[in-house]
Design an enzyme around this catalytic site. Structure first.
Site, short mmCIF file in Angstrom:
data_model
loop_
_atom_site.label_atom_id
_atom_site.label_comp_id
_atom_site.label_asym_id
_atom_site.label_seq_id
_atom_site.Cartn_x
_atom_site.Cartn_y
_atom_site.Cartn_z
N SER A 151 25.77 -7.41 -19.26
CA SER A 151 25.36 -6.02 -19.05
C SER A 151 24.57 -5.55 -20.27
CB SER A 151 26.59 -5.14 -18.87
OG SER A 151 26.23 -3.79 -19.08
N HIS B 95 22.65 -7.68 -15.77
CA HIS B 95 23.31 -6.56 -15.08
C HIS B 95 22.79 -5.26 -15.70
CE1 HIS B 95 26.82 -4.76 -12.95
NE2 HIS B 95 26.90 -3.97 -14.01
N ASP C 218 22.97 -1.29 -15.71
CA ASP C 218 23.82 -0.15 -15.33
C ASP C 218 23.01 1.13 -15.29
OD1 ASP C 218 26.52 -1.30 -15.09
OD2 ASP C 218 26.26 -1.81 -17.21
N MET D 289 23.20 5.04 -14.59
CA MET D 289 24.20 6.13 -14.51
C MET D 289 23.47 7.47 -14.52
SD MET D 289 27.04 4.83 -17.21
CE MET D 289 27.53 3.11 -17.34
N HIS E 244 23.38 -2.14 -11.00
CA HIS E 244 24.64 -1.49 -10.64
C HIS E 244 24.38 0.01 -10.69
CE1 HIS E 244 29.09 -0.58 -11.93
NE2 HIS E 244 28.80 -0.10 -10.74
N MET F 219 25.38 3.55 -10.53
CA MET F 219 26.48 4.52 -10.59
C MET F 219 25.86 5.89 -10.44
SD MET F 219 28.56 2.56 -13.56
CE MET F 219 27.13 1.56 -13.95
N MET G 136 35.31 -3.00 -9.38
CA MET G 136 35.31 -2.51 -10.77
C MET G 136 36.68 -2.76 -11.39
SD MET G 136 32.35 -1.43 -11.58
CE MET G 136 32.78 -0.75 -13.19
N GLY H 154 31.45 3.97 -16.05
CA GLY H 154 30.90 5.01 -16.92
C GLY H 154 30.63 4.54 -18.34
N PHE H 155 31.44 3.62 -18.83
CA PHE H 155 31.30 3.23 -20.23
C PHE H 155 31.60 1.74 -20.42
CE2 PHE H 155 32.36 7.67 -20.04
CZ PHE H 155 31.39 8.24 -20.85
N GLY H 156 30.93 1.14 -21.38
CA GLY H 156 31.24 -0.23 -21.76
C GLY H 156 32.41 -0.24 -22.74
N GLY H 157 32.92 -1.42 -23.01
CA GLY H 157 33.94 -1.57 -24.05
C GLY H 157 35.34 -1.14 -23.67
N ASP I 283 33.56 -6.29 -12.98
CA ASP I 283 32.77 -5.62 -14.01
C ASP I 283 33.69 -4.69 -14.80
OD1 ASP I 283 30.85 -4.33 -15.50
OD2 ASP I 283 29.94 -3.28 -13.80
N GLY J 215 29.56 -7.10 -20.92
CA GLY J 215 28.69 -6.36 -21.82
C GLY J 215 29.05 -6.64 -23.26
N SER J 216 30.17 -6.05 -23.71
CA SER J 216 30.53 -6.20 -25.13
C SER J 216 30.87 -7.64 -25.49
CB SER J 216 31.66 -5.25 -25.51
OG SER J 216 32.45 -4.91 -24.43
O1 LIG Z 1 29.40 -0.71 -15.19
C1 LIG Z 1 29.88 -0.80 -16.30
C2 LIG Z 1 30.60 0.34 -16.92
O2 LIG Z 1 30.60 1.39 -16.04
C3 LIG Z 1 29.80 -2.10 -16.98
O3 LIG Z 1 28.75 -2.91 -16.48
C4 LIG Z 1 29.96 -2.19 -18.46
O4 LIG Z 1 28.75 -2.09 -19.11
C5 LIG Z 1 30.62 -3.48 -18.83
O5 LIG Z 1 30.83 -3.49 -20.19
P1 LIG Z 1 32.07 -4.27 -20.86
O6 LIG Z 1 33.32 -3.69 -20.28
O7 LIG Z 1 31.90 -5.72 -20.49
O8 LIG Z 1 31.89 -3.99 -22.30
FE LIG Z 2 28.20 -2.32 -14.39
#
Ligand SMILES: O=C(CO)[C@@H](O)[C@H](O)COP(=O)(O)O
Ligand SMILES: [Fe+2]
Length: 225
Positions: A9, A32, A34, A36, A65, A67, A136, A141-144, A174, A196-197
């Site tokens: 991501s 991927h 995202d 939003m 993706h 959102m 999901m 909404g957020f990574g990490g 995800d 992502g992270s």
């Molecule tokens: O759709 C989302 C968050 O809403 C994801 O795609 C995150 O970006 C994944 O990030 P990590 O949890 O892997 O850091």
């Molecule tokens: Fe995503």
């Protein structure tokens, strides 16, 4: 055996240097993206014009993706942009069957996403309309964020329904996917992993992708032995 795909991501990438960041993950199966809108989720990222520029320079196919609220109205434009795969949220669509058909007719794969508390059962009959089901594993909404183990039973039920009906639908997960959680998600039946992270937070993102793929594929192999 079901193919194991790793889709990093770019939410965790450096948005000022996206082209270079895409080159760092050229061994990924897809990127991927995202999207939003600050309505469906409490965060704002990028829209179609930026996604189109990513599409123009990416060394790998795009897995969008979305959102976003009112997916029925906005998602088809992403398919028109030539994206390999477009995923909308079931909770944001009034007519998900019609929308999935529109995405396919415009040349994209059709994906549908479920938030952690959205059950899969009401959607089982429409699996033949989909190429991918995104479960999901965090609130979008957020990574990490940390992987939610409460989503594992839903992944198992979706895998059983897909295998039982013989439809070729991929299960994407995800949120919170790491070298540790990927094994649990793959054991439950997921085969496309967004990270992502775990990828962009690593010193060497390409090596992180290889490690995740190795772990995911090994678990999927032992599940079918
Ligand atoms: O759709 C989302 C968050 O809403 C994801 O795609 C995150 O970006 C994944 O990030 P990590 O949890 O892997 O850091
Ligand atoms: Fe995503």
């Amino acid at each position: 055996m079901t193919q194991c795909c790793i889709n990093p991501s770019i939410l965790s990438a450096d948005f000022v240097n996206l082209e270079a960041e895409l080159q760092r993950i050229s061994n990924a199966d897809a990127v991927h993206v995202d999207v939003m809108d600050n309505h469906f989720v409490p965060n704002l990222t990028i829209g179609l014009p930026v996604v189109q520029r990513i599409q123009a320079v990416s060394p790998v196919p795009l897995d969008a993706h979305l959102m976003i609220a009112d997916a029925d109205r906005w998602a088809p434009g992403f398919a028109d942009a030539g994206l390999a795969s477009v995923t909308f949220h079931a909770e944001a669509s009034i007519a998900p069957v019609k929308l999935a058909r529109e995405l396919r007719s415009r040349g994209s794969k059709a994906g549908m996403a479920l938030r952690p508390a959205t059950p899969v059962e009401p959607y089982l009959d429409m699996l033949p309309e989909l190429d991918m089901l995104l479960i999901m594993t965090v609130e979008p909404g957020f990574g990490g964020q940390a992987f939610l183990d409460i989503t594992l039973p839903k992944i198992r039920r979706a895998r059983a329904a897909i295998d039982g009906s013989g439809v070729g639908v991929a299960i994407q997960v995800d949120g919170g996917i790491t070298e540790e959680t990927i094994t649990r998600a793959a054991e439950a039946g997921a085969n496309v992993f967004v990270a992502g992270s775990a990828v962009y937070g690593a010193d060497d993102p390409a090596a992180a992708i290889d490690r995740l793929r190795e772990k995911g594929a090994r678990t999927l192999r032992s599940a079918t032995e």
